[in-house]
Scaffold this active site. Structure first.
Site, PDB file in Angstrom:
ATOM      1  N   CYS A  26       0.867  -1.175   0.000  1.00  0.00           N
ATOM      2  CA  CYS A  26       0.000   0.000   0.000  1.00  0.00           C
ATOM      3  C   CYS A  26       0.908   1.230   0.000  1.00  0.00           C
ATOM      4  CB  CYS A  26      -0.951  -0.020   1.185  1.00  0.00           C
ATOM      5  SG  CYS A  26      -0.123  -0.042   2.790  1.00  0.00           S
ATOM      6  N   HIS A 541     -42.150  14.105 -29.530  1.00  0.00           N
ATOM      7  CA  HIS A 541     -40.915  13.664 -28.862  1.00  0.00           C
ATOM      8  C   HIS A 541     -40.010  12.990 -29.898  1.00  0.00           C
ATOM      9  CE1 HIS A 541     -38.247  11.638 -26.046  1.00  0.00           C
ATOM     10  NE2 HIS A 541     -38.801  12.316 -25.053  1.00  0.00           N
TER      11      HIS A 541
END
Length: 620
Positions: A26, A541
């Site tokens: 890490c 639409h």
């Protein structure tokens, strides 16, 4: 040489190479998984120059190095001949000793962690470009906008390819196989199939899973879905591929594994993804959307609490995209959408928690992730915050959900107070009995005819409708006539918004079907509402889900409140560009006040094609 000597001492300190199952690192530590921790020499390691201390936790033997850990790790795996496990988050835990919930979080964060930097960058660019357009600093038609937007939106559009790579690493699959699966999901011909006019059959007709079939695979119907920007389908597909790959490795001779294993994996995993995994994941998204709409109809406050609490969870699974269809339907029918508004609290709760982490952390790596995640979150892109910071740490994520739930409840209350007051007593008004003590004459109450006996008791309730005068509407486009029931959108095909018809246009202009006033123009240009001088209320639409194009390919020619004449151009749109982006251009025209007409039908029932401005609908 210093790192080599240190690496040799560390290997000896952990019990030798044969005692090491795996090793990763890490920000500051080498994290070993050992076969036997009793074989280590911990005190000697702690006294070794270059080693700060040793920590044994969570099933890991952690050798703390400090800022030079990446260089030490690189030398360690070379000297020891270990497999390169790479970097992990600071709060990484041993998966073998995790709970199911922790393993799930580790899985999701592990898939997203490698791409966090670019994810943050893309989200920030996308947010800034949207802001520049909103402030009129950039035009959506400019080359500058298109290039900058492609940087931000392109990453999200092709997200399945990126996730295919990172998920493959997590599931121990050939990374190029994972990418190949993602590429198949985003392949232009596959995207185009989703909006194909060719319909072979319809599955699950009449149910919420009703799907038009545009293609088959070996004779098996394929339910096409939109996979660009999706999350769950590719993750599930790569997981399935890991099982197929393991099987292939067992049966394929070593000499042919290089090409036959990926050959078998792709040949099985990709079709199964299109046939089963993808549709199921997408239906899950739609199902969650339907449930949330039902909750909102029951109580906006409860909906706010639920949506706020679970919105970020929806984002993790990628099912939040299912709410886009709900948003479109609400915008088209009401002019506003209350559902997605409830997610506002979740976005800013997540962003607020990240700001808190940014102010509290002393870790430069965490700060480096938190700052761009905070900026991205301001513009509504919270994935970097979720996957990079709050979800891996668990508690911040839970706190953000709690804050979002409270905020969502407040927003739901506010929406009800502002927009819902008209419906509070609507049912009471429809059933109200007007007591008229000595009359049996009908009384009109809220559009309802109520007959009473001499004692005032209601004996008959009938709806009263005022019908408009008959009129005609011309076609708003040139193209093929399609029954509204065949439109691939349940909101229109069910007739819930009103009766009408759809056009598959062959040119890119939307015209006014009658004289009237423009009642509604969406900023994205994909939909226009018109109130005609004869009393008809019309909604047109252009395409399905074209709101997602955010105005690209549309040019609006009128404004709300403007008076127009029949045949006047309202919107120009680029048919090829819209189709290339993966969206159909089928244009429904519905009469939203159909209840005010006895019938809405084709002016020429036998017609299959029509030219713009020619008679199309007869309103009786």
């Amino acid at each position: 040489m210093a790192y080599e000597d240190l690496s040799k001492k560390i290997i000896a300190g952990v019990g030798g190479k044969d005692n090491v199952k795996s090793v990763v690192h890490c920000t500051t530590r080498l994290r070993f998984k050992l076969k036997d921790e009793s074989a280590t020499h911990t005190d000697e390691l702690k006294d070794t120059d270059g080693v700060i201390t040793v920590v044994q936790s969570g099933g890991q033997y952690q050798v703390v190095i400090g800022n030079e850990v990446a260089d030490v790790y690189e030398t360690l795996i070379r000297v020891g001949g270990f497999a390169d496990g790479g970097s992990v988050p600071d709060d990484y835990e041993d998966g073998e000793k995790m709970s199911i919930f922790d393993r799930f979080i580790d899985l999701i964060s592990g898939i997203f962690t490698p791409m966090l930097g670019v994810l943050c960058a893309a989200g920030m660019i996308k947010g800034f470009v949207a802001m520049f357009v909103a402030f009129n600093w950039l035009s959506e038609n400019s080359g500058t906008y298109k290039i900058l937007y492609s940087i931000g939106d392109g990453f999200f559009y092709f997200l399945p390819i990126v996730l295919g790579l990172t998920a493959a690493k997590k599931f121990h699959v050939d990374q190029f196989v994972g990418m190949a699966i993602g590429m198949a999901l985003c392949y232009p011909s596959i995207v185009a199939l989703n909006s194909s006019k060719t319909v072979l059959s319809t599955l699950f007709s009449g149910s919420i899973f009703e799907s038009q079939i545009h293609a088959t695979f070996l004779g098996i119907p394929v339910v096409m879905m939109s996979y660009t920007s999706s999350v769950i389908p590719i993750i599930l597909a790569v997981w399935f591929a890991s099982k197929v790959q393991a099987f292939a490795k067992r049966i394929v001779p070593t000499v042919a594994k290089t090409f036959l294993v990926p050959f078998i994996t792709l040949l099985i995993a990709v079709p199964i993804t299109f046939l089963i995994i993808g549709p199921v994941a997408s239906w899950l998204s739609d199902g969650i959307s339907t449930v949330c709409v039902a909750i909102y109809n029951f109580s906006p406050i409860v909906a706010g609490l639920v949506m706020g609490a679970f919105w970020q969870v929806f984002v993790i699974f990628g099912v939040h995209w299912g709410f886009v269809a709900v948003m479109m339907a609400n915008l088209a029918s009401q002019g506003f959408d209350p559902i997605l508004g409830l997610s506002l609290a979740a976005s800013f709760a997540q962003t607020g928690v990240v700001l808190g982490i940014l102010l509290q952390t002393k870790n430069q790596k965490t700060r480096g992730i938190a700052l761009p995640a905070f900026i991205s979150g301001i513009f509504g892109v919270t994935e970097p915050a979720i996957y990079g910071l709050t979800l891996p740490r668990k508690r911040p994520f839970i706190l953000s959900c709690v804050a979002a739930s409270i905020g969502g409840g407040i927003i739901g209350f506010a929406l009800q107070m502002l927009f819902g007051y008209k419906s509070v007593d609507s049912n009471d008004k429809q059933t109200k009995v007007v007591e008229t003590a000595a009359t049996a004459d009908p009384v009109m109450v809220g559009g309802v005819s109520v007959e009473t006996t001499p004692t005032g008791a209601a004996t008959k309730v009938e709806p009263s409708v005022t019908y408009n005068a008959a009129t005609k509407l011309s076609s708003p486009e040139t193209g093929q006539i399609i029954p509204l029931s065949e439109v691939k959108d349940e909101v229109f095909s069910s007739g819930a918004m009103g009766k009408g018809v759809a056009i598959e246009p062959t040119d890119g202009v939307l015209y006014a079907p009658a004289d009237g006033e423009v009642a509604l123009v969406f900023p994205t240009g994909h939909a226009v509402g018109l109130n005609t001088t004869d009393g008809a209320e019309i909604l047109m639409h252009i395409g399905m889900d074209t709101v997602e194009l955010e105005g690209k390919g549309f040019e609006t020619l009128v404004q709300k409140g403007e008076t127009v004449k029949a045949g006047q151009p309202l919107v120009k749109f680029d048919i090829e560009a819209i189709k290339a982006a993966g969206y159909p251009v089928t244009t429904p025209m519905v009469v939203t006040n159909s209840k005010n007409y006895h019938d809405v039908k084709l002016a020429f029932p036998a017609a299959t094609e029509v030219n713009a401005t020619e008679p199309l609908l007869q309103l009786d």
